[in-house]
Design an enzyme around this catalytic site. Structure first.
Site, mmCIF file in Angstrom:
data_model
loop_
_atom_site.group_PDB
_atom_site.id
_atom_site.type_symbol
_atom_site.label_atom_id
_atom_site.label_comp_id
_atom_site.label_asym_id
_atom_site.label_seq_id
_atom_site.Cartn_x
_atom_site.Cartn_y
_atom_site.Cartn_z
ATOM 1 N N GLN A 31 0.841 -1.204 0.000
ATOM 2 C CA GLN A 31 0.000 0.000 0.000
ATOM 3 C C GLN A 31 0.877 1.254 0.000
ATOM 4 O O GLN A 31 2.096 1.165 0.166
ATOM 5 C CB GLN A 31 -0.897 -0.010 1.247
ATOM 6 C CG GLN A 31 -0.125 -0.192 2.556
ATOM 7 C CD GLN A 31 -0.924 -0.870 3.659
ATOM 8 O OE1 GLN A 31 -2.138 -0.888 3.637
ATOM 9 N NE2 GLN A 31 -0.230 -1.419 4.652
ATOM 10 N N ASP A 153 -7.700 -5.135 14.201
ATOM 11 C CA ASP A 153 -7.464 -3.692 14.083
ATOM 12 C C ASP A 153 -7.075 -3.407 12.642
ATOM 13 O O ASP A 153 -5.935 -3.080 12.341
ATOM 14 C CB ASP A 153 -6.347 -3.310 15.072
ATOM 15 C CG ASP A 153 -6.040 -1.821 15.061
ATOM 16 O OD1 ASP A 153 -6.758 -1.057 14.374
ATOM 17 O OD2 ASP A 153 -5.064 -1.435 15.729
#
Ligand code: AG3
Length: 274
Positions: A31, A153
């Site tokens: 990313q 998370d």
């Protein structure tokens, strides 16, 4: 010249933060990752142009994703965090007398960036109870078990994180938990992700005896009003002894907040009902 970062919170709503200083901007194998400073919100980390945290309001998210499941369980010894490479969740978990915290983060660069720019978040990485695995959480939960609490998370359910919201994945999370185990996942805003919340909470409730959605206000996330979905095998989250929750050093979480955070407004109840 003013420089602004903008996130699409929906196709038609943008949220912007003025960039005081752009400190870091890289492409990792997974990313794009940026770190910048904003005058009001402090240091900001984004992944693929999605705000992950700001140092001004991260405490709300990290306290709520950690203390609600951990105090519901009462005596968690072994805790797994999936995602959460910034370390904020680990920092909160380490306030409990746990024996082991495993963090499975696919992207080593998130951990490295946090160590460099977010010392108040990454402080728990050097704790001897913490062990970091740079692996895919989806595969990790198939191969590992024995956890009291598993915290997911993750970033938004787009791109590489999609699998972290699938029923197959939740089933593997269920199997990786001990018999009184509890899982919690960040499950987005009911404003922009109502349908998604309905699907996820119904998947979780098809596996766990108890499923509870709770909320918190996180100013820099879309809709500001955020949900977490908790699945519990044997402990009923609503009927724990709230008075027995010990005092803890927090800025948002408290016994009263824990008691009240499961109260859902009618529009959220409606969004998740069949
Ligand atoms: N996980 C990111 C929550 C998603 C935020 N979404 C958004 N801004 N569209 C939090 C990472 C912090 N540990």
């Amino acid at each position: 010249m003013e420089l602004w970062f903008s996130e699409y919170q929906s196709k038609n709503v943008k949220f912007s933060l003025r960039i005081k200083n752009m400190l870091y901007s890289i492409k990792t194998p997974y990313q794009s990752l940026s770190v910048f400073e904003n005058e009001d919100m402090g240091m900001v980390m984004t992944l693929d142009d999605v705000v992950q945290l700001t140092t001004k309001d991260e405490f709300i998210y990290h306290e709520m994703i950690s203390h609600v499941p951990l105090f519901t369980h009462k005596s968690p010894k072994k805790v797994l965090v999936i995602g959460g490479g910034d370390g904020g969740t680990v920092r909160e978990i380490l306030k409990h007398p746990v024996k082991e915290v495993h963090l499975v983060e696919i992207d080593e660069q998130v951990v490295e960036a946090s160590k460099k720019f977010f010392p108040t978040l990454s402080s728990g990485f050097s704790d001897p109870r913490t062990k970091i695995f740079f692996e895919d959480g989806i595969e990790f939960v198939k191969m590992n078990a024995g956890y009291d609490v598993i915290i997911i998370d993750s970033t938004d359910p787009l791109g590489p994180a999609v699998g972290l919201f699938s029923k197959d994945f939740y089933e593997n999370v269920f199997n990786a938990l001990n018999e009184d185990g509890i899982m919690v996942a960040q499950t987005e805003s009911p404003f922009f992700y109502g349908e998604f919340l309905k699907r996820v909470s119904s998947d979780i409730s098809s596996l766990f005896k108890y499923t509870s959605i709770y909320t918190a206000v996180i100013p820099t996330y879309p809709g500001a009003y955020w949900t977490f979905t908790l699945g519990s095998k044997t402990i009923e989250p609503a009927s724990i002894d709230f008075e027995a929750i010990p005092g803890i050093d927090t800025k948002y979480y408290s016994r009263e907040i824990h008691k009240g955070c499961f109260a859902l407004p009618p529009f959220v109840k409606k969004a998740i009902s069949n």
